[in-house]
Design a protein around this motif. Structure first.
Motif, mmCIF file in Angstrom:
data_model
loop_
_atom_site.group_PDB
_atom_site.id
_atom_site.type_symbol
_atom_site.label_atom_id
_atom_site.label_comp_id
_atom_site.label_asym_id
_atom_site.label_seq_id
_atom_site.Cartn_x
_atom_site.Cartn_y
_atom_site.Cartn_z
ATOM 1 N N LEU B 204 0.734 -1.541 -0.293
ATOM 2 C CA LEU B 204 0.268 0.291 0.027
ATOM 3 C C LEU B 204 1.125 1.577 -0.153
ATOM 4 O O LEU B 204 0.684 2.151 -0.425
ATOM 5 N N ASN B 205 2.334 1.104 0.088
ATOM 6 C CA ASN B 205 3.478 2.094 0.240
ATOM 7 C C ASN B 205 2.758 3.217 1.293
ATOM 8 O O ASN B 205 2.226 3.821 0.918
ATOM 9 N N ALA B 206 2.847 3.015 2.600
ATOM 10 C CA ALA B 206 1.838 3.799 3.830
ATOM 11 C C ALA B 206 2.741 3.334 4.733
ATOM 12 O O ALA B 206 3.258 2.158 4.894
ATOM 13 N N PRO B 292 -4.105 -17.880 2.328
ATOM 14 C CA PRO B 292 -4.880 -16.612 1.722
ATOM 15 C C PRO B 292 -4.816 -15.505 0.943
ATOM 16 O O PRO B 292 -4.112 -15.169 -0.163
ATOM 17 N N HIS B 293 -5.055 -15.147 2.211
ATOM 18 C CA HIS B 293 -4.730 -13.116 2.668
ATOM 19 C C HIS B 293 -3.077 -13.390 2.560
ATOM 20 O O HIS B 293 -2.510 -12.212 1.546
ATOM 21 N N GLU B 295 -0.780 -15.130 1.181
ATOM 22 C CA GLU B 295 -0.334 -15.361 -0.513
ATOM 23 C C GLU B 295 -0.234 -14.585 -1.198
ATOM 24 O O GLU B 295 -0.225 -14.920 -2.147
ATOM 25 N N THR B 296 -1.727 -13.929 -0.934
ATOM 26 C CA THR B 296 -2.733 -12.948 -1.941
ATOM 27 C C THR B 296 -0.733 -11.731 -1.419
ATOM 28 O O THR B 296 -0.292 -11.489 -2.453
ATOM 29 N N LEU B 297 -0.729 -11.384 -0.367
ATOM 30 C CA LEU B 297 0.796 -10.142 -0.403
ATOM 31 C C LEU B 297 2.204 -10.834 -0.768
ATOM 32 O O LEU B 297 2.484 -10.066 -1.216
ATOM 33 N N ARG B 299 2.985 -12.877 -3.619
ATOM 34 C CA ARG B 299 3.090 -13.017 -4.497
ATOM 35 C C ARG B 299 2.820 -11.536 -5.215
ATOM 36 O O ARG B 299 3.420 -10.881 -5.894
ATOM 37 N N GLU B 300 1.850 -10.516 -4.372
ATOM 38 C CA GLU B 300 1.621 -9.038 -4.795
ATOM 39 C C GLU B 300 3.642 -8.528 -4.043
ATOM 40 O O GLU B 300 4.492 -8.278 -5.756
ATOM 41 N N LYS B 302 6.291 -10.563 -4.363
ATOM 42 C CA LYS B 302 7.727 -11.002 -5.301
ATOM 43 C C LYS B 302 8.110 -9.757 -6.021
ATOM 44 O O LYS B 302 8.742 -9.844 -6.673
ATOM 45 N N PHE B 303 6.431 -9.147 -7.208
ATOM 46 C CA PHE B 303 6.359 -8.727 -8.359
ATOM 47 C C PHE B 303 6.916 -7.342 -8.021
ATOM 48 O O PHE B 303 7.573 -6.942 -8.695
ATOM 49 N N LEU B 304 6.911 -6.755 -6.921
ATOM 50 C CA LEU B 304 7.334 -5.560 -6.266
ATOM 51 C C LEU B 304 8.528 -5.459 -6.241
ATOM 52 O O LEU B 304 10.019 -4.542 -6.880
ATOM 53 N N ARG B 306 10.904 -7.244 -7.741
ATOM 54 C CA ARG B 306 11.653 -7.871 -9.162
ATOM 55 C C ARG B 306 11.279 -7.099 -9.372
ATOM 56 O O ARG B 306 12.169 -6.722 -9.758
ATOM 57 N N ARG B 307 10.046 -6.281 -9.925
ATOM 58 C CA ARG B 307 10.376 -4.791 -10.212
ATOM 59 C C ARG B 307 10.763 -3.762 -9.971
ATOM 60 O O ARG B 307 11.661 -2.915 -11.060
#
Lengths: 309, 309
Positions: B204-206, B292-293, B295-297, B299-300, B302-304, B306-307
């Motif tokens: 959330l960049n918070a 699951p909650h 896991e969602t975080l 994956r997000e 991991k993406f952030l 890497r980028r």
């Protein structure tokens, strides 16, 4: 058979494209415009589309519903975040007995329209469409274009003559239009794309291509597609299993695209978080099914939506 | 009893603070420094802390492990993302029979150290600490400060004399140090904070304050705290129910704080996604529990991660 008269309420990426195509084909189409009114009166409507770019100089443009004539079909292309306006916008252009075709995102997005004109006059539909408004009176249709609509209700309803007639007219105007006897199925299938790809495009600040090109973002998107598919089944809508892979595959083949929610977010406009994520979560919860991955995304988007304004 | 000799590998926000406090109290503390070496040799180590600001002019600073003497206790304060360095760093400063105290974030973060020095020489611990390195050789301790450590293992192990001795020495240096007979419990309790608040602060960049002040972000944080609490129970670690509310309450009372993961993200450094989220997810999955909650975080993030690089 005489051509029906159309009204377009919300002449943006969607209403501008479909309304423009109908007008080009000779249908009488009345556009309700807001900020773009002066521009469109002076310069007309410009549509860049793979179907053949076109420019309509003379457009039935209206700055207010009061000047709009009664129409047979009123197409609602507004964002759901503006549904509070519907009570003032819908009665005027929709003639007695005319129908309102709600082409908004999300689940149960027809409910607000139904509250104004009565559910028996409401049709609903989904657009599988990559289109953006890129300037005043200027629509850029990037990819896809299919629109699927039918009678509004929470179960399958056979295609009625009035639905078929609109579909036939749209097809005659070059629109990839399809009548459906199962609107809930159509809506849930679209949600299988909209929830992961609108949602993640904002949460990750990423285009669809960045999402499908990253192993973790792709894995999460697939997980969410599965969760939405399962929620649909819990709500009695059995989307074919193969739609899961197809949803991912179509996105991989899509041109890099900024989802409507991402464009709203970048422009600091309200996002359709409730229509696209909140309503499906609540519909599933009502039948005892939880969507934890989608809920995580939902809460994040609510936070981001609130902070961006 | 003679004072033990300490080594600090990774003299950042954590190693700099605790090592600095031990040195101020008269312990012989050897710091392994990387980019800050020249600065610290010239200017010493500066620590701003509510415990009383201090400045150590003469520090046992080392640019390489080869100059470090054998020490009784080696404190590992490196980020887990640098654990690949441990095989070259740990053997030298840790005397035969000496112990390594791993004060890293996450779950099973001791495993990499254990692979180098043998599990019987490993202690693990968690810091409940708001501290940042704000410049070369300059640590700013903002809030909290407790450190809890014990014997490394996947079950409770009574406090040993060697653990108690380090705790006593730390307390004598003004550190809020506690020996624990149940390191897994300590680690999971910390994860109940670290997973939601490190994770969401990046997604959330918070700041922590922005998260607890927003109803949706707070709801999501609470949901994640509950999920981590339940995962701990599935792994045989029964954290008291009241720790759920306490985790949220302590954050509400905390000064606005940028988590270590957020600072890493903003500085485009690797984030401890695997130690803090990946390892707990896998530990829970191994006993049949899904998150699951989280896991969602995950994956997000991991993406952030890497980028951002």
């Amino acid at each position: 058979m005489e051509k029906q008269r159309y009204a377009v309420v919300g002449a943006g990426a969607l209403g501008g494209l479909y309304g423009g195509l109908l007008a080009r084909a000779g249908f009488e189409v009345h556009f309700l415009l807001n900020r773009d009114y002066d521009h469109v009166v002076a310069n007309g409507l410009r549509v860049d589309t793979r179907l053949g770019d076109f420019h309509l100089q003379d457009v039935h443009a209206h700055a207010s519903v009061e000047t709009m004539p009664p129409c047979d079909v009123t197409i609602v292309g507004l964002k759901t975040t503006k549904n509070g306006l519907l009570k003032d916008l819908l009665p005027s252009p929709t003639r007695e007995g005319g129908v309102v075709l709600v082409l908004q995102n999300g689940l149960h997005s027809e409910a607000d329209t139904a509250a104004v004109v009565g559910p028996e006059r409401v049709l609903g539909g989904c657009c599988f469409l990559c289109s953006n408004k890129v300037g005043p009176g200027h629509i850029k249709h990037v990819d896809q274009g299919r629109v699927v609509f039918g009678e509004y209700g929470d179960h399958a309803i056979d295609v009625t003559p009035r639905v078929q007639r609109i579909a036939d007219e749209m097809v005659s105007a070059g629109i990839d239009a399809h009548a459906t006897g199962n609107l809930p199925m159509t809506r849930w299938k679209k949600l299988m794309w909209n929830i992961p790809f609108n949602g993640l495009s904002v949460a990750l600040n990423a285009s669809t291509k960045e999402i499908v090109d990253d192993p973790d973002a792709l894995e999460l998107a697939e997980t969410i597609v599965r969760e939405v598919h399962a929620a649909a089944a819990a709500c009695g809508v059995n989307v074919a299993e193969k739609a899961i892979a197809a949803t991912i595959d179509v996105t991989k083949e899509m041109v890099p695209y900024d989802s409507s929610m991402r464009l709203d977010f970048l422009a600091k406009r309200p996002m359709e978080v409730e229509a696209i994520l909140g309503n499906p979560i609540r519909a599933a919860k009502a039948v005892g099914f939880t969507m934890p991955h989608v809920e995580t995304l939902y809460r994040e988007l609510k936070f981001l939506d609130r902070r961006s304004r």
